[in-house]
Write a protein that holds these residues in place. Structure first.
Motif, PDB file in Angstrom:
ATOM      1  N   PHE A 107     -12.434  31.490 -11.659  1.00 40.02           N
ATOM      2  CA  PHE A 107     -12.512  30.083 -11.280  1.00 40.02           C
ATOM      3  C   PHE A 107     -13.964  29.640 -11.133  1.00 40.02           C
ATOM      4  CE2 PHE A 107     -10.976  26.159  -9.755  1.00 40.02           C
ATOM      5  CZ  PHE A 107     -11.776  25.760  -8.689  1.00 40.02           C
ATOM      6  N   GLY A 108     -14.837  30.529 -10.647  1.00 37.00           N
ATOM      7  CA  GLY A 108     -16.246  30.184 -10.543  1.00 37.00           C
ATOM      8  C   GLY A 108     -16.880  29.921 -11.897  1.00 37.00           C
ATOM      9  N   VAL A 109     -16.468  30.721 -12.908  1.00 35.95           N
ATOM     10  CA  VAL A 109     -16.976  30.492 -14.269  1.00 35.95           C
ATOM     11  C   VAL A 109     -16.559  29.113 -14.767  1.00 35.95           C
ATOM     12  CG1 VAL A 109     -16.810  31.257 -16.661  1.00 35.95           C
ATOM     13  CG2 VAL A 109     -17.084  32.943 -14.836  1.00 35.95           C
ATOM     14  N   LEU A 110     -15.289  28.769 -14.616  1.00 39.18           N
ATOM     15  CA  LEU A 110     -14.806  27.446 -15.042  1.00 39.18           C
ATOM     16  C   LEU A 110     -15.467  26.330 -14.257  1.00 39.18           C
ATOM     17  CD1 LEU A 110     -10.986  28.130 -15.487  1.00 39.18           C
ATOM     18  CD2 LEU A 110     -12.654  27.676 -17.281  1.00 39.18           C
ATOM     19  N   ASP A 111     -15.636  26.542 -12.956  1.00 42.51           N
ATOM     20  CA  ASP A 111     -16.257  25.517 -12.111  1.00 42.51           C
ATOM     21  C   ASP A 111     -17.686  25.236 -12.556  1.00 42.51           C
ATOM     22  OD1 ASP A 111     -17.155  25.311  -8.597  1.00 42.51           O
ATOM     23  OD2 ASP A 111     -16.686  23.743 -10.027  1.00 42.51           O
ATOM     24  N   ASP A 112     -18.464  26.309 -12.783  1.00 42.19           N
ATOM     25  CA  ASP A 112     -19.847  26.123 -13.244  1.00 42.19           C
ATOM     26  C   ASP A 112     -19.895  25.449 -14.611  1.00 42.19           C
ATOM     27  OD1 ASP A 112     -21.208  29.204 -11.828  1.00 42.19           O
ATOM     28  OD2 ASP A 112     -20.825  27.225 -10.961  1.00 42.19           O
ATOM     29  N   PHE A 113     -18.959  25.806 -15.495  1.00 46.89           N
ATOM     30  CA  PHE A 113     -18.954  25.223 -16.838  1.00 46.89           C
ATOM     31  C   PHE A 113     -18.663  23.729 -16.796  1.00 46.89           C
ATOM     32  CE2 PHE A 113     -18.885  25.401 -21.334  1.00 46.89           C
ATOM     33  CZ  PHE A 113     -17.844  24.614 -21.786  1.00 46.89           C
TER      34      PHE A 113
END
Length: 456
Positions: A107-113
């Motif tokens: 979820f952190g990867v998607l959030d940053d993207f």
């Protein structure tokens, strides 16, 4: 929450000055789409956090419970089973923690993207919109400088807007995680409210070489010193033999070392001197004995599990079925093992006057917090049922029936004699004297003792 909200309002106003309503519409359309997408793919952090705290609480409870009942578990030889149960809770916690970390990372990867990478596309679109609507001669150096300054400012506004948007999403995620802990607190409060509404129910010699030897039918102490971990001499050069059918009564004042003799016999304390002989823990099909020696400690111990588990402890269900088939079910198939075991256990419950537990608690497979469900007398009788199930050659009973009435206690000892169990008892009750052949009296807890025969 206040700062990112104020930032969004401020940068929205600055965006309107630069790009007008269309720019704001583009910015908020992306924000809403990004928010909807992240909300759609976001794991339920509240439930995950609540589950993690539940597993962690269960794991800590197992350790606290094991620490409280460590001596009882050691007497029963239940270390292997308790280790399996603790490791099971630990592996459940580790697996859940790994799953939670994996979901947080994804979820952190998607959030940053969504909040840091894709906004550059919005910046280019808004910059193009601003340049197309800008009025002025683009060939002039002053106009070009004005455009460059405005575009840099526009990029900064868009970037700060998305950072504020990302802060709100991060706060939302933290709130969900916090809600998991809050839900656990509310559950505790509900349980406390229910409990408060319910009506209360009354209910100094230097050590010499020591040896230990296995035997089939005798417990023998030969010049054994009983020394506490604090190096206090409790019994000096204890010498006595306990033969089958010749039960031993251990008496003496409090603190004289009665339980300490049993600790050395079980191996909880080291045998620092003398020779100690005790039976092997092997199945004897000829005599119907499932082990050589079995200990019932002073403090009642109820294991985690159903009613059946309380009697067969420390064996598992499979081990108990195999042992019962070997002793009482010759010629029977393994498909009948459970029914044979249940019938045998039912007879034992009837013998210890606890048959009513089957109906009261809902059968063999009912799991309860038995320590709170059963009275102290019921727990001690259940401990004796455990003794009768294992049917050892020798039973070590450390004041394990002092919460029962005298008539029930006499009944239990008569059952033990009838089953051929030679008991070694620590007790102060005169009513138990007729069930023993020899008395070992520990005089003062300073090493002095005497051994005498009991006249029947």
């Amino acid at each position: 929450m206040v700062k990112p909200s104020v930032d969004i309002l401020w940068f929205t106003w600055r965006m309107k000055i630069l790009t007008g309503r269309r720019g704001i519409a583009m910015l908020y359309a992306y924000m809403l789409l990004g928010l909807g997408f992240l909300r759609r793919v976001a794991p339920d952090f509240g439930d995950l956090a609540s589950r993690e705290q539940q597993l962690e609480g269960s794991f800590r409870f197992m350790h606290e419970r094991l620490r409280t009942h460590a001596e009882s578990v050691a007497f029963f030889g239940g270390g292997t089973r308790e280790k399996m149960m603790v490791e099971s809770r630990f592996l459940d916690l580790i697996d859940h923690s790994k799953l939670l970390l994996k979901k947080k990372w994804l979820f952190g990867v998607l959030d940053d993207f969504v909040t840091k990478q894709l906004p550059h596309n919005v910046t280019w679109a808004l910059s193009l919109l601003y340049v197309m609507e800008h009025k002025g001669d683009r060939s002039l150096t002053s106009t070009q400088g004005e455009l460059a300054h405005a575009l840099r400012f526009l990029a900064s506004v868009v970037n700060q807007s998305f950072l504020a948007f990302g802060d709100i999403l991060e706060l939302h995620r933290k709130f969900l995680e916090l809600s998991g802990g809050i839900n656990r607190i509310f559950e505790l409060e509900e349980l406390l409210d229910v409990a408060q509404k319910d009506d209360p129910v009354d209910f100094a010699d230097s050590p010499t070489q020591s040896t230990e030897s296995p035997s089939n039918d005798v417990i023998s102490f030969s010049k054994v010193d009983i020394i506490s971990p604090a190096q206090k001499m409790l019994v000096r050069k204890l010498t006595c033999d306990i033969l089958p059918g010749k039960s031993l009564l251990v008496t003496g004042p409090n603190g004289s070392g009665k339980s300490s003799v049993f600790r050395v016999l079980r191996g909880l304390w080291p045998n620092v001197s003398g020779r100690l002989v005790k039976p092997c823990q092997t199945l004897d099909e000829e005599t119907g004995s499932s082990c050589g020696i079995f200990y019932i400690p002073q403090r009642p111990f109820t294991c985690l599990g159903n009613l059946r588990d309380q009697i067969i402890y420390p064996l598992s269900l499979k081990e108990a079925e195999e042992r019962t088939l070997a002793l009482y079910g010759k010629g029977q198939t393994t498909g009948h093992a459970t029914s044979i075991l249940n019938a045998h256990l039912k007879t034992i419950l009837e013998n210890v006057k606890l048959l009513y537990l089957l109906e009261r608690e809902g059968g063999w497979d009912t799991s309860q917090n038995w320590e709170d469900t059963l009275s102290l007398g019921e727990q001690q009788r259940l401990g004796m049922a455990r003794l009768f199930f294992h049917k050892p050659k020798f039973g070590i009973l450390d004041e394990c029936t002092n919460a029962t009435s005298v008539d029930v206690e006499e009944h239990l000892y008569m059952l033990a004699n009838k089953m051929g169990i030679t008991v070694v008892t620590s007790s102060q009750r005169p009513a138990l004297i007729p069930f023993h052949s020899t008395e070992l009296r520990l005089i003062d807890g300073e090493g002095n003792w005497e051994l005498r025969s009991i006249k029947q």
